[in-house]
Scaffold this motif. Structure first.
Motif, PDB file in Angstrom:
ATOM      1  N   MET A  22       0.847  -1.193   0.000  1.00 42.21           N
ATOM      2  CA  MET A  22       0.000   0.000   0.000  1.00 42.21           C
ATOM      3  C   MET A  22       0.882   1.243   0.000  1.00 42.21           C
ATOM      4  O   MET A  22       2.106   1.150   0.196  1.00 42.21           O
ATOM      5  CB  MET A  22      -0.959   0.019   1.195  1.00 42.21           C
ATOM      6  N   ARG A  23       0.285   2.366  -0.242  1.00 35.99           N
ATOM      7  CA  ARG A  23       1.031   3.613  -0.210  1.00 35.99           C
ATOM      8  C   ARG A  23       1.507   3.881   1.222  1.00 35.99           C
ATOM      9  O   ARG A  23       0.761   3.670   2.188  1.00 35.99           O
ATOM     10  CB  ARG A  23       0.169   4.780  -0.703  1.00 35.99           C
ATOM     11  N   GLU A  32      -4.368   6.324  -6.230  1.00 35.66           N
ATOM     12  CA  GLU A  32      -5.331   6.247  -5.119  1.00 35.66           C
ATOM     13  C   GLU A  32      -6.716   5.758  -5.547  1.00 35.66           C
ATOM     14  O   GLU A  32      -7.718   6.073  -4.907  1.00 35.66           O
ATOM     15  CB  GLU A  32      -5.445   7.604  -4.402  1.00 35.66           C
ATOM     16  N   ARG A  33      -6.753   4.957  -6.594  1.00 33.97           N
ATOM     17  CA  ARG A  33      -7.999   4.297  -6.990  1.00 33.97           C
ATOM     18  C   ARG A  33      -8.161   2.968  -6.260  1.00 33.97           C
ATOM     19  O   ARG A  33      -9.233   2.364  -6.311  1.00 33.97           O
ATOM     20  CB  ARG A  33      -8.008   4.073  -8.508  1.00 33.97           C
ATOM     21  N   LEU A  34      -7.078   2.519  -5.643  1.00 35.97           N
ATOM     22  CA  LEU A  34      -7.069   1.325  -4.795  1.00 35.97           C
ATOM     23  C   LEU A  34      -6.343   1.676  -3.505  1.00 35.97           C
ATOM     24  O   LEU A  34      -5.569   2.635  -3.457  1.00 35.97           O
ATOM     25  CB  LEU A  34      -6.331   0.174  -5.477  1.00 35.97           C
ATOM     26  N   ASP A  35      -6.576   0.864  -2.470  1.00 36.78           N
ATOM     27  CA  ASP A  35      -5.887   1.094  -1.207  1.00 36.78           C
ATOM     28  C   ASP A  35      -4.744   0.106  -0.983  1.00 36.78           C
ATOM     29  O   ASP A  35      -3.756   0.443  -0.319  1.00 36.78           O
ATOM     30  CB  ASP A  35      -6.880   0.979  -0.045  1.00 36.78           C
ATOM     31  N   MET A  88       5.953   3.115  -1.673  1.00 38.19           N
ATOM     32  CA  MET A  88       5.251   1.882  -1.343  1.00 38.19           C
ATOM     33  C   MET A  88       5.766   1.242  -0.061  1.00 38.19           C
ATOM     34  O   MET A  88       6.945   1.330   0.261  1.00 38.19           O
ATOM     35  CB  MET A  88       5.383   0.877  -2.491  1.00 38.19           C
ATOM     36  N   ALA A  89       4.867   0.574   0.642  1.00 37.53           N
ATOM     37  CA  ALA A  89       5.218  -0.199   1.830  1.00 37.53           C
ATOM     38  C   ALA A  89       4.664  -1.612   1.665  1.00 37.53           C
ATOM     39  O   ALA A  89       3.542  -1.783   1.192  1.00 37.53           O
ATOM     40  CB  ALA A  89       4.646   0.447   3.088  1.00 37.53           C
ATOM     41  N   ILE A  90       5.456  -2.616   2.053  1.00 36.17           N
ATOM     42  CA  ILE A  90       5.074  -4.017   1.895  1.00 36.17           C
ATOM     43  C   ILE A  90       4.904  -4.656   3.273  1.00 36.17           C
ATOM     44  O   ILE A  90       5.737  -4.477   4.160  1.00 36.17           O
ATOM     45  CB  ILE A  90       6.130  -4.783   1.069  1.00 36.17           C
ATOM     46  N   PHE A  91       3.823  -5.414   3.415  1.00 37.85           N
ATOM     47  CA  PHE A  91       3.490  -6.028   4.698  1.00 37.85           C
ATOM     48  C   PHE A  91       3.182  -7.521   4.525  1.00 37.85           C
ATOM     49  O   PHE A  91       2.321  -7.878   3.708  1.00 37.85           O
ATOM     50  CB  PHE A  91       2.252  -5.351   5.307  1.00 37.85           C
ATOM     51  N   PRO A  92       3.840  -8.394   5.302  1.00 34.16           N
ATOM     52  CA  PRO A  92       3.411  -9.808   5.319  1.00 34.16           C
ATOM     53  C   PRO A  92       1.973  -9.906   5.820  1.00 34.16           C
ATOM     54  O   PRO A  92       1.509  -9.059   6.594  1.00 34.16           O
ATOM     55  CB  PRO A  92       4.385 -10.450   6.319  1.00 34.16           C
ATOM     56  N   ILE A  93       1.255 -10.935   5.376  1.00 35.24           N
ATOM     57  CA  ILE A  93      -0.139 -11.130   5.771  1.00 35.24           C
ATOM     58  C   ILE A  93      -0.194 -12.122   6.927  1.00 35.24           C
ATOM     59  O   ILE A  93       0.333 -13.238   6.830  1.00 35.24           O
ATOM     60  CB  ILE A  93      -0.977 -11.627   4.581  1.00 35.24           C
TER      61      ILE A  93
END
Length: 231
Positions: A63-64, A135-138, A160-165
């Protein structure tokens, strides 16, 4: 693999991700795809190698950074996809007809349709990444390496920032999948034998690590070294 199997000819065909399983399931042709999840539905239609062809970090969210900071998220720390969809009402983008494993597919399939934005096509992740920037998606779902590669290629890596689920295992395995034909069965046997040699090499580990964000590399490196010792 092509170097390992130098006596064989490799022919490459471009198939949109949304059509990949359909084309592999067509008995009129024989295709193989380098890395696929094994699911029961696919096992009923396709042939898979016993040996994993890819070992990587499981699908993650991107996500941003601006939105992530607003939500109080710490980059690189696991986040709950279920919670973000249910409590924050965020819009999730993902390629059409793509599987991410049993746990993640279950969450996606039971999410409100209005919170999901799917796209077909050849360069669908690039299209979805552009929508995220605008910003059309989150948030997007996909592998950390493909997110990082695309963000680098598009010049938006710093945004951008990346996050494990949190709901999925840390590591995922992909397998070569081939059409369920006589020729496909021959291919599987040949590729299986080749993978036993390929996956023990340093160059294999370097490829698996190449496009990971620096902060996530130690997670996979430890897994690869453990796997190599076990072999």
């Amino acid at each position: 693999m092509q170097q390992q199997l130098s006596n064989y000819r490799f022919d490459y065909v471009h198939i949109p991700g949304s059509r990949a399983i359909h084309e592999l399931s067509n008995p009129q042709n024989t295709y193989c795809i380098l890395s696929l999840y094994k699911t029961q539905r696919r096992l009923d239609k396709l042939l898979f190698t016993n040996n994993a062809s890819t070992v990587g970090l499981s699908p993650a969210l991107v996500m941003r950074k601006e939105l992530a900071n607003t939500l109080g998220l710490v980059e690189g720390e696991p986040v709950s996809l279920s919670q973000l969809l249910a409590e924050q009402g965020l819009r999730l983008g993902l390629p059409m007809n793509r599987s991410y494993g049993k746990e993640l597919d279950h969450i996606i399939n039971h999410s409100p349709r209005g919170s999901l934005v799917t796209r077909p096509g050849k360069d669908v992740l690039a299209s979805l990444t552009y929508m995220l920037i605008k910003e059309r998606l989150d948030m997007l779902v996909g592998y950390p390496s493909e997110h990082y590669y695309l963000a680098s290629k598009m010049g938006v890596k710093e945004q951008m920032a990346i996050f494990p689920i949190a709901e999925v295992a840390a590591i995922s395995h992909g397998y070569v999948g081939c059409s369920n034909t006589a020729l496909g069965s021959e291919h599987i046997d040949i590729i299986n034998a080749a993978l036993e040699k390929i996956t023990t090499t340093d160059s294999y580990q370097q490829v698996m690590m190449r496009w990971l964000p620096p902060q996530l590399k130690p997670r996979l490196q430890q897994q690869l070294q453990t796997r190599l010792k076990a072999q």
